[in-house]
Design a protein around this motif. Structure first.
Motif, PDB file in Angstrom:
ATOM      1  N   ASN A  91      26.156  -2.419  21.254  1.00  0.00           N
ATOM      2  CA  ASN A  91      27.587  -2.635  21.453  1.00  0.00           C
ATOM      3  C   ASN A  91      27.858  -4.074  21.889  1.00  0.00           C
ATOM      4  O   ASN A  91      28.480  -4.838  21.173  1.00  0.00           O
ATOM      5  N   LYS A  92      27.333  -4.449  23.072  1.00  0.00           N
ATOM      6  CA  LYS A  92      27.504  -5.824  23.541  1.00  0.00           C
ATOM      7  C   LYS A  92      26.197  -6.615  23.460  1.00  0.00           C
ATOM      8  O   LYS A  92      26.088  -7.690  24.034  1.00  0.00           O
TER       9      LYS A  92
ATOM     10  N   HIS B  89      24.848   2.180  14.269  1.00  0.00           N
ATOM     11  CA  HIS B  89      26.146   1.531  14.504  1.00  0.00           C
ATOM     12  C   HIS B  89      25.895   0.054  14.782  1.00  0.00           C
ATOM     13  O   HIS B  89      25.060  -0.282  15.628  1.00  0.00           O
ATOM     14  N   THR B  90      26.607  -0.823  14.088  1.00  0.00           N
ATOM     15  CA  THR B  90      26.532  -2.241  14.449  1.00  0.00           C
ATOM     16  C   THR B  90      27.771  -2.610  15.273  1.00  0.00           C
ATOM     17  O   THR B  90      28.827  -1.987  15.143  1.00  0.00           O
ATOM     18  N   PRO B  91      27.637  -3.613  16.136  1.00  0.00           N
ATOM     19  CA  PRO B  91      28.713  -3.911  17.092  1.00  0.00           C
ATOM     20  C   PRO B  91      30.017  -4.341  16.419  1.00  0.00           C
ATOM     21  O   PRO B  91      30.074  -4.602  15.225  1.00  0.00           O
ATOM     22  N   HIS B  92      31.017  -4.438  17.248  1.00  0.00           N
ATOM     23  CA  HIS B  92      32.358  -4.790  16.774  1.00  0.00           C
ATOM     24  C   HIS B  92      32.567  -6.308  16.720  1.00  0.00           C
ATOM     25  O   HIS B  92      31.982  -7.061  17.494  1.00  0.00           O
ATOM     26  N   LEU B  93      33.385  -6.715  15.767  1.00  0.00           N
ATOM     27  CA  LEU B  93      33.990  -8.047  15.727  1.00  0.00           C
ATOM     28  C   LEU B  93      32.966  -9.177  15.954  1.00  0.00           C
ATOM     29  O   LEU B  93      32.020  -9.290  15.184  1.00  0.00           O
ATOM     30  N   GLU B  94      33.183  -9.981  17.005  1.00  0.00           N
ATOM     31  CA  GLU B  94      32.340 -11.165  17.178  1.00  0.00           C
ATOM     32  C   GLU B  94      30.895 -10.827  17.507  1.00  0.00           C
ATOM     33  O   GLU B  94      30.013 -11.691  17.409  1.00  0.00           O
ATOM     34  N   ASP B  95      30.632  -9.593  17.906  1.00  0.00           N
ATOM     35  CA  ASP B  95      29.265  -9.194  18.277  1.00  0.00           C
ATOM     36  C   ASP B  95      28.453  -8.642  17.110  1.00  0.00           C
ATOM     37  O   ASP B  95      27.265  -8.374  17.253  1.00  0.00           O
ATOM     38  N   LYS B  96      29.100  -8.430  15.957  1.00  0.00           N
ATOM     39  CA  LYS B  96      28.417  -7.727  14.850  1.00  0.00           C
ATOM     40  C   LYS B  96      27.246  -8.508  14.266  1.00  0.00           C
ATOM     41  O   LYS B  96      26.165  -7.952  14.055  1.00  0.00           O
TER      42      LYS B  96
ATOM     43  N   GLU C 153      19.719 -14.327  21.549  1.00  0.00           N
ATOM     44  CA  GLU C 153      19.047 -13.464  22.523  1.00  0.00           C
ATOM     45  C   GLU C 153      20.000 -12.417  23.093  1.00  0.00           C
ATOM     46  O   GLU C 153      21.189 -12.692  23.281  1.00  0.00           O
ATOM     47  N   PRO C 154      19.477 -11.212  23.402  1.00  0.00           N
ATOM     48  CA  PRO C 154      20.340 -10.225  24.072  1.00  0.00           C
ATOM     49  C   PRO C 154      20.800 -10.737  25.427  1.00  0.00           C
ATOM     50  O   PRO C 154      20.083 -11.492  26.090  1.00  0.00           O
ATOM     51  N   ILE C 155      22.011 -10.348  25.821  1.00  0.00           N
ATOM     52  CA  ILE C 155      22.520 -10.790  27.122  1.00  0.00           C
ATOM     53  C   ILE C 155      21.994  -9.852  28.209  1.00  0.00           C
ATOM     54  O   ILE C 155      21.648  -8.697  27.936  1.00  0.00           O
TER      55      ILE C 155
ATOM     56  N   ILE D 138      29.497  -6.857  30.784  1.00  0.00           N
ATOM     57  CA  ILE D 138      30.532  -6.808  31.828  1.00  0.00           C
ATOM     58  C   ILE D 138      31.805  -6.155  31.297  1.00  0.00           C
ATOM     59  O   ILE D 138      32.715  -5.850  32.052  1.00  0.00           O
ATOM     60  N   ILE D 139      31.874  -5.989  29.979  1.00  0.00           N
ATOM     61  CA  ILE D 139      32.963  -5.242  29.353  1.00  0.00           C
ATOM     62  C   ILE D 139      32.362  -4.385  28.249  1.00  0.00           C
ATOM     63  O   ILE D 139      31.221  -4.604  27.838  1.00  0.00           O
ATOM     64  N   GLN D 140      33.137  -3.415  27.742  1.00  0.00           N
ATOM     65  CA  GLN D 140      32.649  -2.604  26.630  1.00  0.00           C
ATOM     66  C   GLN D 140      33.239  -3.037  25.292  1.00  0.00           C
ATOM     67  O   GLN D 140      32.696  -2.726  24.250  1.00  0.00           O
TER      68      GLN D 140
END
Lengths: 265, 92
Positions: free
Chosen positions: A110-111, A137-144, B72-74, B78-80
């Motif tokens: 997700n993040k 599932h791949t992340p949303h928007l800028e995180d994808k 790299e993964p964070i 802090i948000i979903q």
């Protein structure tokens, strides 16, 4: 024309939606476990959710002549607390023998956090232990983009057979990454994010009709349970043949899903 | 296969409508007080990428511009949710 809805969250939808999908030609719906829109407060909440997915929802779908299958996991939005996630994952094996369970999903990121990635890898291990396909599932928007790259790297490290994995919610910038590595790709048809209908057809035209499906991923948010049926119309407007449309919305999902021992029409 | 004329017949009015919506959005941002945040910077960068996409398709150029390019993964979320553009200042 008949079609398969390979990704829909019907626990969030009404019986009117089931009826509309049945009239539109939907033969089967596959429902991945996902986020409820809020974090559940206990592992027991997931136990009840898995009962709903494996017992109640297939009966509801059957009233409309639709077969209902599901995928099980704890979704990445609730995977930040790895202790809680593992408590939930311990429940999953007791449901894997249920007759409509297809595999593990929708897992993913997700993040793009360290904990999400760890829990993702542990889910992949469960799928490998039970020789089950995986829906991601791949992340949303800028995180994808970043999330898709991390997911592909983790799958390669785990030496997962890519033909048993579908990486969902691809868009123009991630479809090639997924398909070039031998994974299946899913396109989600949303009115505001992910793919609009014309863009989904663009992706099919640019990346080909092999190892790809499309879904509505309809849930409690802005989404359309008839999106696949509407995209069939979009393909027709773009002069694709009946055979090509049938391949994308029926043959392809059946080919991938048939890798699960519980899938049959 | 459809021709360019067919594509225009199918999609021109829809694209025209969305183009005017973008112009009106930019006008709206001009008209109101306050400071925009990183999303508006990302929007302008994406507009430029759409016009000069280089080797990518225009859609890929826009999506890549609006993507977090870190590798790299964070450590922790802090948000979903997500906001649609990378916050480059926060990442630095």
């Amino acid at each position: 024309m008949s079609y398969i809805e390979p990704h829909a969250h019907m626990v969030s939808r009404t019986t009117d939606d089931y009826q509309a999908m049945a009239i539109a030609g939907c033969e089967a719906i596959c429902e991945p476990a996902f986020w409820a829109g809020f974090d559940r407060s206990s592992a027991q909440g997931f136990h009840d959710y898995y009962r709903q997915l494996t017992d109640y929802e297939p009966k509801r779908a059957a009233k409309f002549g639709i077969k209902h299958f599901c995928w099980l996991c704890i979704n990445p939005k609730e995977a930040e607390d790895s202790g809680f996630a593992r408590e939930v994952m311990a429940i999953i094996p007791e449901f894997l023998d249920q007759p409509t369970v297809l595999g593990i999903g929708e897992i993913g990121l997700n993040k793009n956090t360290v904990s999400e990635l760890t829990i993702f890898e542990e889910h992949v291990a469960i799928a490998q232990q039970h020789d089950l396909p995986i829906l991601i599932h791949t992340p949303h928007l800028e995180d994808k983009l970043k999330g898709t790259r991390l997911i592909i790297d983790a799958l390669k490290n785990a030496q997962v057979d890519p033909s048993k994995v579908i990486i969902d919610h691809v868009e123009e910038h991630t479809a090639g990454l997924v398909l070039d590595q031998g994974f299946w790709a899913g396109m989600t048809l949303y009115p505001e994010s992910k793919c609009t209908l014309p863009r989904a057809v663009d992706i099919l035209e640019n990346f080909g009709m092999e190892n790809i499906w499309m879904n509505s991923a309809c849930d409690w948010g802005i989404s359309d349970p008839l999106a696949v049926a509407k995209c069939m119309q979009e393909m027709k407007k773009r002069q694709h043949s009946r055979e090509t449309i049938h391949k994308v919305v029926y043959d392809n999902p059946v080919k991938f899903l048939s890798q699960s021992p519980n899938f049959s029409l | 296969m459809p021709s360019k004329q067919d594509i225009l017949d199918l999609y021109f009015m829809d694209a025209r409508c969305k183009l005017i919506d973008i112009a009106a959005f930019l006008d709206r941002m001009d008209r109101f007080d306050g400071e925009p945040d990183y999303r508006f910077d990302g929007f302008h960068e994406a507009l430029a990428a759409m016009l000069e996409p280089g080797e990518q398709s225009r859609a890929q150029a826009v999506l890549n511009t609006l993507s977090d390019q870190s590798k790299e993964p964070i450590p922790k979320a802090i948000i979903q949710g997500a906001f649609g553009a990378p916050n480059k200042k926060a990442a630095n």
